[in-house]
Design a protein around this motif. Structure first.
Motif, short mmCIF file in Angstrom:
data_model
loop_
_atom_site.label_atom_id
_atom_site.label_comp_id
_atom_site.label_asym_id
_atom_site.label_seq_id
_atom_site.Cartn_x
_atom_site.Cartn_y
_atom_site.Cartn_z
N ILE A 158 0.74 -1.10 0.11
CA ILE A 158 0.03 -0.03 -0.16
C ILE A 158 0.97 1.09 0.00
CG2 ILE A 158 -1.80 1.30 1.28
CD1 ILE A 158 -2.65 -1.50 2.34
N ASP A 159 1.99 1.19 0.67
CA ASP A 159 2.81 2.53 0.96
C ASP A 159 3.39 2.69 -0.44
OD1 ASP A 159 2.18 3.00 3.59
OD2 ASP A 159 4.02 1.52 4.27
N ASN A 160 3.88 1.64 -1.05
CA ASN A 160 4.40 1.99 -2.44
C ASN A 160 3.53 2.32 -3.54
OD1 ASN A 160 6.92 1.31 -4.22
ND2 ASN A 160 5.36 -0.02 -5.32
N ALA A 161 2.31 1.74 -3.46
CA ALA A 161 1.31 2.48 -4.37
C ALA A 161 1.25 3.95 -3.87
CB ALA A 161 -0.09 1.54 -4.15
N ASN A 162 1.35 4.24 -2.97
CA ASN A 162 1.11 5.72 -2.38
C ASN A 162 2.45 6.58 -2.58
OD1 ASN A 162 -1.36 5.69 -1.79
ND2 ASN A 162 -1.19 4.75 0.18
N LEU A 163 3.43 5.80 -3.34
CA LEU A 163 4.53 6.57 -3.71
C LEU A 163 5.75 6.75 -2.62
CD1 LEU A 163 3.20 9.34 -6.09
CD2 LEU A 163 4.07 7.04 -6.73
N LEU A 164 5.47 5.77 -1.54
CA LEU A 164 6.78 5.67 -0.45
C LEU A 164 7.82 4.81 -0.79
CD1 LEU A 164 4.47 5.76 2.60
CD2 LEU A 164 5.36 7.55 1.53
N LEU A 165 7.44 4.19 -2.13
CA LEU A 165 8.77 3.50 -2.55
C LEU A 165 9.47 2.49 -1.77
CD1 LEU A 165 10.41 6.08 -4.49
CD2 LEU A 165 8.40 5.09 -5.11
N ARG A 212 8.90 -0.74 -12.66
CA ARG A 212 9.83 -1.90 -11.99
C ARG A 212 8.77 -2.79 -11.17
NH1 ARG A 212 12.92 -0.94 -15.21
NH2 ARG A 212 15.24 -0.40 -14.96
N SER A 213 8.82 -4.11 -11.29
CA SER A 213 7.96 -5.00 -10.36
C SER A 213 8.23 -4.42 -8.85
CB SER A 213 8.35 -6.39 -10.58
OG SER A 213 7.93 -6.85 -11.90
N THR A 214 7.05 -4.70 -8.23
CA THR A 214 7.23 -4.48 -6.81
C THR A 214 6.02 -5.34 -6.16
OG1 THR A 214 5.17 -2.94 -6.67
CG2 THR A 214 7.36 -1.83 -7.10
N LEU A 215 6.15 -5.45 -4.75
CA LEU A 215 4.92 -6.01 -4.06
C LEU A 215 3.71 -5.12 -4.31
CD1 LEU A 215 6.60 -6.67 -0.44
CD2 LEU A 215 6.32 -8.15 -2.28
N VAL A 216 2.51 -6.01 -4.45
CA VAL A 216 1.40 -5.09 -5.00
C VAL A 216 0.22 -6.08 -3.90
CG1 VAL A 216 1.70 -4.69 -7.33
CG2 VAL A 216 0.76 -7.09 -6.76
N GLU A 217 -0.84 -4.99 -3.42
CA GLU A 217 -1.55 -5.43 -2.57
C GLU A 217 -2.64 -6.75 -3.33
OE1 GLU A 217 -5.27 -3.58 0.21
OE2 GLU A 217 -4.12 -2.34 -1.20
N GLY A 218 -3.19 -7.44 -2.26
CA GLY A 218 -4.10 -8.55 -2.77
C GLY A 218 -3.38 -9.75 -3.31
N GLN A 219 -2.49 -9.95 -3.18
CA GLN A 219 -1.90 -11.53 -3.45
C GLN A 219 -1.62 -12.18 -2.10
OE1 GLN A 219 1.98 -10.29 -5.83
NE2 GLN A 219 0.75 -10.79 -7.75
N TYR A 220 -1.23 -13.50 -2.15
CA TYR A 220 -1.00 -14.36 -1.06
C TYR A 220 -0.37 -13.67 0.14
CZ TYR A 220 -0.45 -17.97 2.42
OH TYR A 220 -0.46 -18.68 3.27
#
Length: 470
Positions: free
Chosen positions: A253-260, A314-322
Motif C-alpha cells: 500500500i505504501d509503495n502504491a502511495n509513492l513511499l517506494l 519496475r515490479s513491486t509487491l502489490v496489494e491483494g496477493q497471497y
C-alpha cells in the motif's frame, strides 16, 4: 482444522497494546499507565502476536541481502550491506522474550503447563532468531533484574539453550495443566497437537543450521521432521484483522502511495522468469506485481531504478496477493519449509527420500498459493524441476526453498550456510567496500545496545561469522 486467528475487536487490539509486562534492562523509565502484573492470558495474546511481527521485522531487515527485495535508490545501505542500526528490532525481540520470561514464571508457579510449554517453544524461537542475526547476545542475565548491563552469552551455548527449551516445551505441552490455552493464542487457538508439531518443526529448523558442525546429526533432523507439520493446515501463522493489516500488505500500500518500498530484486525475478533456470515458474504472478506494461522487471540491488525512474516501471509487491492481502497470514513456519529441511537432511544418505520431500515442498508451496493444477503439473514435469532422484542436487533443494520461503528471514540463514550460492546471484552494485568483495555474514550490534551496554558488546565486523556459519 487449523485455528484461524481473526483479531476483530477493539478489545483484542487493546490487549495487544496493554498486555506487555516488559521490565527488562531495556526499560529506562517506568510507565505508570502500563500494567505491572499482566495475566498469563494477556501475555499470551501479546506474545503470539508480536512473535509474528518479529518474523516480519527480521524478514524486512534481511530481504535485500538475499535479493528478494531491492531499493529503488542507488547505493542504498540496505542493498549495499552497510552497517545499519537495528535498535528497534532488537528492542522488539527482547520485549517479547521479557514477556515470555514473565509468563513462563507465572505459568510454572500456577501449574499452567500448556502455557509454560508454548512459552518455552516461543522463547526458543525468539532467542534463535536473535542469535541467528547477531551471534553472541545477552540472555542469562537479561530478565532477572540483577543488572542493567547484562553479560553476553556465547552463541553456540545459546543454541544449546534453544534446543533445551524446545525439548522442555514438548514435555510440558503433554502434561496435565491447571488451565488450557484458548483464543488468547493467536497462532493455534490452543490446539496442543499443532503446538507439538510446531515445536518439532523448529527443532528440525535449528538442527539443520548445525550441518557441518560436530553436533549435527541428519538422523536427528529427520526424526524431528517426522513429528513436525504434515500439511499446510499445520502452518504456524498469525492472520491479521481489520484494525491492523498484514505488514507486507502495508508495504505494498505504501509503495502504491509513492513511499517506494517493496521493490523486487532482479535476482528474484530472473530466478522465476526463465532467465536463470530453464522454465517459467507459475508462482511468480501470484507473488509479485508487474510493471505498468504488464512485464516482470526487477531492480538491481545497489543500482536502484537506473533509467526507469517512474513509478510502475519496475515490479513491486502489490496489494491483494497471497503475501500482501490485508488479512493475509504472516507465516512463522510452514510445511513447505519442513519438507525442504527433510530433503536436505536426507540428501547424503537417501536420495529417493530427499527427492520425494523436495517435490512435496514444491507442491505444498504451490498449493498454499493456489497455483492452477495444470500449471503446477507442467512445472513439476519440466526436466529441470522433476529431474528424478538420481539427478537431484543440493542446489535444486536450496533453489526451491528460496522460492518457497519468499520474504521469510530463514532464507538469510540458508544463504549464509550455502555461501550465497544461488545461481546468478551477484554482489550488489556499489557494495560496502569494507566487505572486501564478500557478502555480509551478520548484523552489527544496534546503537542503543552499544550506548547502554557498550562495555559488554563484542567487537565484531560484518564479516565475522556466527558459530554455525563456518
Amino acid at each position: 482444522m487449523k485455528f484461524q486467528n481473526k483479531l476483530r475487536t477493539i478489545l483484542g487490539a487493546s490487549l495487544i497494546l496493554t498486555a506487555s509486562a516488559c521490565e527488562s534492562y531495556l526499560d529506562v523509565n517506568e510507565n505508570p499507565n502500563n500494567p505491572q502484573d499482566a495475566p498469563i492470558s494477556g501475555l499470551m495474546t501479546n506474545i503470539t502476536y508480536e512473535t509474528s511481527l518479529n518474523v516480519y521485522r527480521e524478514g524486512s531487515a534481511v530481504s535485500n541481502y538475499v535479493q528478494y527485495l531491492a531499493s529503488p535508490n542507488p547505493s542504498s545501505a540496505s542493498d549495499t550491506m552497510e552497517p545499519l542500526n537495528f535498535s528497534s528490532m532488537w528492542f522488539s525481540l527482547y520485549n517479547v522474550m521479557t514477556d515470555l520470561y514473565t509468563m513462563n514464571e507465572k505459568a510454572e508457579a500456577e501449574g499452567a503447563l500448556q502455557y509454560l510449554g508454548a512459552g518455552q517453544v516461543l522463547m526458543a524461537l525468539n532467542l534463535g532468531m536473535t542469535v541467528d542475526l547477531f551471534g553472541d547476545v545477552p540472555f542469562s542475565e537479561s530478565f532477572n533484574f540483577s543488572t542493567v548491563t547484562p553479560a553476553y552469552d556465547d552463541d553456540q551455548v545459546l543454541y544449546g539453550t534453544v534446543m533445551s527449551l524446545l525439548d522442555q516445551g514438548i514435555t510440558n505441552l503433554q502434561q496435565e495443566s491447571s488451565s488450557s490455552i484458548g483464543n488468547d493464542d493467536f497462532i493455534y487457538g490452543g490446539d496442543i497437537d499443532l503446538w507439538l508439531k510446531f515445536a518439532y518443526t523448529l527443532k528440525a529448523r535449528y538442527m539443520i543450521h548445525m550441518k557441518g558442525s560436530a553436533g549435527y546429526s541428519a538422523s536427528e533432523v529427520l526424526a524431528a521432521a517426522s513429528q513436525g507439520f504434515t500439511s499446510n493446515d499445520d502452518n504456524a501463522s498469525v492472520t491479521f484483522f481489520e484494525q491492523r493489516f498484514n505488514p507486507w500488505a502495508q508495504d505494498a500500500i505504501d509503495n502504491a502511495n509513492l513511499l517506494l518500498t517493496g521493490w523486487i530484486s532482479e535476482q528474484f525475478i530472473e530466478a522465476l522468469d526463465g532467465t536463470s533456470y530453464p522454465t517459467v515458474d507459475p508462482r511468480m504472478k501470484l507473488m509479485v506485481g508487474t510493471t505498468d506494461d504488464g512485464e516482470f522487471i526487477g531492480t538491481v540491488n545497489g543500482a536502484g531504478r537506473g533509467n526507469a525512474p517512474e513509478q510502475g516501471a519496475r515490479s513491486t509487491l502489490v496489494e491483494g496477493q497471497y503475501y500482501t492481502s490485508r488479512q493475509s497470514p504472516l507465516l512463522i513456519a510452514t510445511y513447505a519449509e519442513l519438507k525442504f529441511i527433510e530433503a536436505e537432511a536426507a540428501f547424503e544418505t537417501d536420495k529417493a527420500a530427499a527427492y520425494e520431500a523436495y517435490l512435496e515442498g514444491i507442491n505444498a508451496h504451490m498449493d498454499m498459493l493456489s497455483v492452477d493444477e495444470d500449471e503446477k503439473a507442467a512445472y513439476l514435469a519440466d526436466p529441470s524441476v522433476g529431474m528424478g532422484a538420481d539427478a537431484l542436487t543440493i542446489d535444486d533443494i536450496f533453489k526451491e526453498k528460496y522460492v518457497a520461503l519468499f520474504l521469510h528471514p530463514e532464507t538469510w540463514n540458508d544463504a549464509r550456510r550455502y555461501d550465497y550460492g544461488y545461481k546468478n546471484m551477484d554482489l550488489p552494485a556499489n557494495v560496502n567496500p569494507n566487505l572486501n568483495g564478500e557478502y555480509i555474514r551478520r548484523l552489527a550490534y544496534p546503537d542503543s545496545e552499544v550506548s547502554r551496554n557498550g562495555n559488554n558488546v563484542p567487537s565484531v565486523t560484518l564479516l565475522d561469522r556466527i558459530w554455525w556459519d563456518q
